[in-house]
Scaffold this motif. Sequence first.
Motif, PDB file in Angstrom:
ATOM      1  N   GLN A  13       0.841  -1.185   0.000  1.00 29.64           N
ATOM      2  CA  GLN A  13       0.000   0.000   0.000  1.00 29.64           C
ATOM      3  C   GLN A  13       0.885   1.246   0.000  1.00 29.64           C
ATOM      4  OE1 GLN A  13      -3.249  -0.090   2.775  1.00 29.64           O
ATOM      5  NE2 GLN A  13      -3.304  -2.313   2.766  1.00 29.64           N
ATOM      6  N   PRO A  14       0.520   2.242  -0.780  1.00 31.30           N
ATOM      7  CA  PRO A  14       1.343   3.454  -0.862  1.00 31.30           C
ATOM      8  C   PRO A  14       1.607   4.098   0.495  1.00 31.30           C
ATOM      9  CG  PRO A  14      -0.355   3.484  -2.553  1.00 31.30           C
ATOM     10  CD  PRO A  14      -0.628   2.291  -1.665  1.00 31.30           C
ATOM     11  N   TRP A  15       0.636   4.081   1.378  1.00 28.83           N
ATOM     12  CA  TRP A  15       0.842   4.725   2.677  1.00 28.83           C
ATOM     13  C   TRP A  15       1.876   3.979   3.521  1.00 28.83           C
ATOM     14  CZ3 TRP A  15      -0.331   2.134   7.158  1.00 28.83           C
ATOM     15  CH2 TRP A  15      -1.189   1.030   7.058  1.00 28.83           C
ATOM     16  N   LEU A  16       2.001   2.675   3.364  1.00 30.85           N
ATOM     17  CA  LEU A  16       3.038   1.925   4.072  1.00 30.85           C
ATOM     18  C   LEU A  16       4.421   2.189   3.464  1.00 30.85           C
ATOM     19  CD1 LEU A  16       1.476  -1.591   4.790  1.00 30.85           C
ATOM     20  CD2 LEU A  16       2.348   0.032   6.475  1.00 30.85           C
ATOM     21  N   LYS A  17       4.454   2.386   2.159  1.00 32.44           N
ATOM     22  CA  LYS A  17       5.727   2.637   1.479  1.00 32.44           C
ATOM     23  C   LYS A  17       6.295   4.011   1.828  1.00 32.44           C
ATOM     24  CE  LYS A  17       4.810  -0.285  -2.522  1.00 32.44           C
ATOM     25  NZ  LYS A  17       4.584  -0.308  -3.961  1.00 32.44           N
ATOM     26  N   LYS A  18       5.440   4.943   2.230  1.00 34.13           N
ATOM     27  CA  LYS A  18       5.900   6.297   2.544  1.00 34.13           C
ATOM     28  C   LYS A  18       6.747   6.338   3.821  1.00 34.13           C
ATOM     29  CE  LYS A  18       4.410  11.033   2.671  1.00 34.13           C
ATOM     30  NZ  LYS A  18       3.361  11.997   2.425  1.00 34.13           N
ATOM     31  N   VAL A  19       6.498   5.404   4.722  1.00 36.78           N
ATOM     32  CA  VAL A  19       7.242   5.361   5.993  1.00 36.78           C
ATOM     33  C   VAL A  19       8.688   4.988   5.712  1.00 36.78           C
ATOM     34  CG1 VAL A  19       7.415   4.231   8.248  1.00 36.78           C
ATOM     35  CG2 VAL A  19       5.158   4.724   7.272  1.00 36.78           C
ATOM     36  N   GLN A  20       9.615   5.687   6.352  1.00 36.14           N
ATOM     37  CA  GLN A  20      11.048   5.412   6.216  1.00 36.14           C
ATOM     38  C   GLN A  20      11.447   4.385   7.270  1.00 36.14           C
ATOM     39  OE1 GLN A  20      12.825   6.821   3.601  1.00 36.14           O
ATOM     40  NE2 GLN A  20      10.714   7.395   3.119  1.00 36.14           N
ATOM     41  N   ALA A  49       2.706  -4.633  11.903  1.00 36.31           N
ATOM     42  CA  ALA A  49       2.157  -4.005  13.111  1.00 36.31           C
ATOM     43  C   ALA A  49       1.389  -2.730  12.764  1.00 36.31           C
ATOM     44  CB  ALA A  49       3.276  -3.696  14.101  1.00 36.31           C
ATOM     45  N   LEU A  50       1.947  -1.918  11.880  1.00 35.59           N
ATOM     46  CA  LEU A  50       1.261  -0.680  11.496  1.00 35.59           C
ATOM     47  C   LEU A  50      -0.019  -0.994  10.727  1.00 35.59           C
ATOM     48  CD1 LEU A  50       1.101   2.364  11.512  1.00 35.59           C
ATOM     49  CD2 LEU A  50       2.696   2.419   9.577  1.00 35.59           C
ATOM     50  N   ALA A  51       0.032  -1.948   9.826  1.00 38.34           N
ATOM     51  CA  ALA A  51      -1.162  -2.337   9.074  1.00 38.34           C
ATOM     52  C   ALA A  51      -2.235  -2.891  10.015  1.00 38.34           C
ATOM     53  CB  ALA A  51      -0.804  -3.364   8.002  1.00 38.34           C
ATOM     54  N   LYS A  52      -1.834  -3.710  10.998  1.00 42.14           N
ATOM     55  CA  LYS A  52      -2.784  -4.264  11.974  1.00 42.14           C
ATOM     56  C   LYS A  52      -3.385  -3.162  12.846  1.00 42.14           C
ATOM     57  CE  LYS A  52      -3.377  -8.780  12.358  1.00 42.14           C
ATOM     58  NZ  LYS A  52      -4.624  -9.334  11.872  1.00 42.14           N
ATOM     59  N   THR A  53      -2.571  -2.185  13.213  1.00 38.67           N
ATOM     60  CA  THR A  53      -3.049  -1.055  14.008  1.00 38.67           C
ATOM     61  C   THR A  53      -4.151  -0.320  13.259  1.00 38.67           C
ATOM     62  OG1 THR A  53      -0.941  -0.811  15.181  1.00 38.67           O
ATOM     63  CG2 THR A  53      -2.351   1.141  15.062  1.00 38.67           C
ATOM     64  N   VAL A  54      -3.924  -0.072  11.981  1.00 37.48           N
ATOM     65  CA  VAL A  54      -4.927   0.596  11.153  1.00 37.48           C
ATOM     66  C   VAL A  54      -6.185  -0.277  11.044  1.00 37.48           C
ATOM     67  CG1 VAL A  54      -5.443   1.376   8.796  1.00 37.48           C
ATOM     68  CG2 VAL A  54      -3.282   2.011   9.891  1.00 37.48           C
ATOM     69  N   GLU A  55      -5.985  -1.556  10.823  1.00 40.97           N
ATOM     70  CA  GLU A  55      -7.106  -2.491  10.654  1.00 40.97           C
ATOM     71  C   GLU A  55      -7.960  -2.611  11.918  1.00 40.97           C
ATOM     72  OE1 GLU A  55      -7.574  -7.328  10.437  1.00 40.97           O
ATOM     73  OE2 GLU A  55      -5.838  -6.445   9.434  1.00 40.97           O
ATOM     74  N   LEU A  56      -7.310  -2.735  13.086  1.00 42.18           N
ATOM     75  CA  LEU A  56      -8.020  -2.976  14.338  1.00 42.18           C
ATOM     76  C   LEU A  56      -8.477  -1.706  15.050  1.00 42.18           C
ATOM     77  CD1 LEU A  56      -5.715  -5.749  15.872  1.00 42.18           C
ATOM     78  CD2 LEU A  56      -7.903  -6.063  14.675  1.00 42.18           C
ATOM     79  N   GLY A  57      -7.776  -0.596  14.786  1.00 39.43           N
ATOM     80  CA  GLY A  57      -8.067   0.631  15.525  1.00 39.43           C
ATOM     81  C   GLY A  57      -7.518   0.576  16.938  1.00 39.43           C
ATOM     82  N   GLU A  58      -6.605  -0.369  17.179  1.00 40.62           N
ATOM     83  CA  GLU A  58      -5.919  -0.524  18.461  1.00 40.62           C
ATOM     84  C   GLU A  58      -4.437  -0.712  18.184  1.00 40.62           C
ATOM     85  OE1 GLU A  58      -7.727  -3.811  20.535  1.00 40.62           O
ATOM     86  OE2 GLU A  58      -9.512  -2.642  21.035  1.00 40.62           O
ATOM     87  N   ALA A  59      -3.600  -0.251  19.125  1.00 36.22           N
ATOM     88  CA  ALA A  59      -2.155  -0.295  18.923  1.00 36.22           C
ATOM     89  C   ALA A  59      -1.620  -1.725  18.915  1.00 36.22           C
ATOM     90  CB  ALA A  59      -1.441   0.511  19.998  1.00 36.22           C
ATOM     91  N   GLU A  91       9.376  11.467   7.997  1.00 37.57           N
ATOM     92  CA  GLU A  91       8.659  10.226   7.707  1.00 37.57           C
ATOM     93  C   GLU A  91       9.316   9.004   8.330  1.00 37.57           C
ATOM     94  OE1 GLU A  91       8.334  10.469   3.418  1.00 37.57           O
ATOM     95  OE2 GLU A  91       6.726  11.944   3.556  1.00 37.57           O
ATOM     96  N   ASP A  92       9.990   9.214   9.493  1.00 43.25           N
ATOM     97  CA  ASP A  92      10.670   8.095  10.148  1.00 43.25           C
ATOM     98  C   ASP A  92      10.295   7.907  11.618  1.00 43.25           C
ATOM     99  OD1 ASP A  92      12.012  10.282  11.206  1.00 43.25           O
ATOM    100  OD2 ASP A  92      14.005   9.607  10.593  1.00 43.25           O
ATOM    101  N   VAL A  93       9.233   8.572  12.062  1.00 41.21           N
ATOM    102  CA  VAL A  93       8.696   8.380  13.409  1.00 41.21           C
ATOM    103  C   VAL A  93       7.171   8.466  13.322  1.00 41.21           C
ATOM    104  CG1 VAL A  93       8.575   9.237  15.793  1.00 41.21           C
ATOM    105  CG2 VAL A  93      10.721   9.419  14.524  1.00 41.21           C
ATOM    106  N   VAL A  94       6.504   7.512  13.955  1.00 38.25           N
ATOM    107  CA  VAL A  94       5.041   7.491  13.989  1.00 38.25           C
ATOM    108  C   VAL A  94       4.565   7.952  15.364  1.00 38.25           C
ATOM    109  CG1 VAL A  94       3.017   5.971  13.921  1.00 38.25           C
ATOM    110  CG2 VAL A  94       4.866   5.667  12.256  1.00 38.25           C
ATOM    111  N   LEU A  95       3.523   8.759  15.360  1.00 34.47           N
ATOM    112  CA  LEU A  95       2.877   9.196  16.589  1.00 34.47           C
ATOM    113  C   LEU A  95       1.460   8.639  16.606  1.00 34.47           C
ATOM    114  CD1 LEU A  95       2.641  11.040  19.148  1.00 34.47           C
ATOM    115  CD2 LEU A  95       1.843  12.834  17.592  1.00 34.47           C
TER     116      LEU A  95
END
Length: 143
Positions: A13-20, A49-59, A91-95
Motif C-alpha cells: 500500500q502506498p501509505w506503508l511505502k511512505k514510511v522510512q 504491526a502498522l497495518a494491523k493497528t490501522v485495521e483494528l483501531g488498536e495499537a 517520515e521516520d517516526v510514527v505518533l
Amino acid sequence: MVTPPTPPTIPAQPWLKKVQWDEHGLVPVIAQEAATGDILMFAWMNREALAKTVELGEAVYWSRSRKKLWHKGEESGHVQKVLEIRLDCDEDVVLLKVEQAGGIACHTGRHSCFFQKFEDGDWNSVEPVLQDPDTIYTNQKKK
C-alpha cells in the motif's frame, strides 16, 4: 538484531511505502494520550504491526525482545484505542494519539512509562504505581 519478518499477506500500500523504515524494517512509535497530551510510551512497529493497528483501531507493536507482534493490552487488558496516526516530517517516526484503557500504559502499573525524572543528580520515580504489576499480569503466570 533479527529483522522482523514481513509476511507476504501485507498488501503493498502506498501509505506503508511512505514510511522510512530502518535497516531492520522498523519505525519508532510514540504513544500519546489524546485527552491529556501525556507521552505514555515508546515502542517499535514493523509493516505488519502498522497495518494491523490501522485495521483494528488498536495499537499493535513489534516486540524486539519477544520477536513477535504485540497487541498492546493482550495480557493486561490495557489496550490503546487509536484515535489518530501521524507521521513526522522526515517520515521516520510514527505518533499514535490514543485512548488508554484503564489509565495504565506501563508494565510497572503506572500511567506512563516515563515516570523517572532526573533531579539532584539521579533518576527519581515521580509517578505512583496505579496497580501492582503482579495483579495485572496474572494470566501470564498461569501459562
